[in-house]
Design a protein around this motif. Structure first.
Motif, PDB file in Angstrom:
ATOM      1  N   UNK A  25       0.840  -1.196   0.000  1.00  0.00           N
ATOM      2  CA  UNK A  25       0.000   0.000   0.000  1.00  0.00           C
ATOM      3  C   UNK A  25       0.877   1.248   0.000  1.00  0.00           C
ATOM      4  N   UNK A  26       0.474   2.292  -0.708  1.00  0.00           N
ATOM      5  CA  UNK A  26       1.282   3.521  -0.737  1.00  0.00           C
ATOM      6  C   UNK A  26       1.440   4.133   0.655  1.00  0.00           C
ATOM      7  N   UNK A  27       2.619   4.669   0.917  1.00  0.00           N
ATOM      8  CA  UNK A  27       2.841   5.442   2.143  1.00  0.00           C
ATOM      9  C   UNK A  27       2.038   6.731   1.969  1.00  0.00           C
ATOM     10  N   UNK A  28       1.063   6.939   2.830  1.00  0.00           N
ATOM     11  CA  UNK A  28       0.064   7.980   2.613  1.00  0.00           C
ATOM     12  C   UNK A  28       0.666   9.367   2.415  1.00  0.00           C
ATOM     13  N   UNK A  29       1.449   9.839   3.369  1.00  0.00           N
ATOM     14  CA  UNK A  29       1.912  11.228   3.291  1.00  0.00           C
ATOM     15  C   UNK A  29       2.937  11.452   2.190  1.00  0.00           C
ATOM     16  N   UNK A  30       3.702  10.449   1.817  1.00  0.00           N
ATOM     17  CA  UNK A  30       4.603  10.651   0.667  1.00  0.00           C
ATOM     18  C   UNK A  30       3.811  10.663  -0.629  1.00  0.00           C
ATOM     19  N   UNK A  31       2.717   9.890  -0.684  1.00  0.00           N
ATOM     20  CA  UNK A  31       1.865   9.922  -1.879  1.00  0.00           C
ATOM     21  C   UNK A  31       1.225  11.297  -2.032  1.00  0.00           C
ATOM     22  N   UNK A  32       0.750  11.854  -0.928  1.00  0.00           N
ATOM     23  CA  UNK A  32       0.169  13.208  -0.963  1.00  0.00           C
ATOM     24  C   UNK A  32       1.221  14.215  -1.407  1.00  0.00           C
ATOM     25  N   UNK A  33       2.395  14.141  -0.807  1.00  0.00           N
ATOM     26  CA  UNK A  33       3.465  15.078  -1.163  1.00  0.00           C
ATOM     27  C   UNK A  33       3.839  14.938  -2.633  1.00  0.00           C
ATOM     28  N   UNK A  34       3.958  13.707  -3.104  1.00  0.00           N
ATOM     29  CA  UNK A  34       4.337  13.486  -4.500  1.00  0.00           C
ATOM     30  C   UNK A  34       3.316  14.080  -5.462  1.00  0.00           C
ATOM     31  N   UNK A  35       2.045  13.873  -5.190  1.00  0.00           N
ATOM     32  CA  UNK A  35       0.994  14.390  -6.068  1.00  0.00           C
ATOM     33  C   UNK A  35       0.938  15.916  -6.012  1.00  0.00           C
ATOM     34  N   UNK A  36       1.099  16.483  -4.820  1.00  0.00           N
ATOM     35  CA  UNK A  36       0.931  17.935  -4.649  1.00  0.00           C
ATOM     36  C   UNK A  36       2.181  18.742  -5.011  1.00  0.00           C
ATOM     37  N   UNK A  37       3.358  18.208  -4.760  1.00  0.00           N
ATOM     38  CA  UNK A  37       4.564  19.034  -4.878  1.00  0.00           C
ATOM     39  C   UNK A  37       5.617  18.534  -5.854  1.00  0.00           C
ATOM     40  N   UNK A  38       5.641  17.267  -6.139  1.00  0.00           N
ATOM     41  CA  UNK A  38       6.758  16.713  -6.892  1.00  0.00           C
ATOM     42  C   UNK A  38       6.702  17.023  -8.380  1.00  0.00           C
TER      43      UNK A  38
END
Length: 92
Positions: A25-38
């Motif tokens: 399962x995706x690591x939640x907060x890194x997935x959020x960061x990746x989608x929003x900032x990366x």
């Protein structure tokens, strides 16, 4: 664990490097960061940052159990976050 998502079933906006837990399962907060900032980062920079974050996630999992970092961030548990970060900085 670091993984690359490039399958046809994955939406284009979500393709690329990501972190997953032991179950996949995706690591939640890194997935959020990746989608929003990366999106503004070069692919190599995004990958490098995720690899450092994976080290932090592994440290937190070993210290406090599975998903400890995501749980602490979600609950805004500053005591647990402090323990994880302080011991991680000492370890590196």
């Amino acid at each position: 664990m670091f993984q690359q998502l490039f399958g046809a079933a994955v939406p284009a906006a979500l393709r690329g490097p990501m972190l997953v837990d032991d179950v996949g399962l995706p690591r939640f907060w890194t997935a959020v960061w990746s989608v929003m900032s990366a999106a503004q980062l070069a692919y190599s920079t995004h990958t490098k940052k995720l690899r450092y974050l994976e080290d932090l996630y592994q440290h937190a999992d070993n210290l406090r159990g599975p998903n400890a970092l995501d749980n602490a961030l979600t609950e805004l548990d500053d005591g647990v976050l402090a323990q994880i970060l302080e011991s991680w900085f000492v370890s590196i």
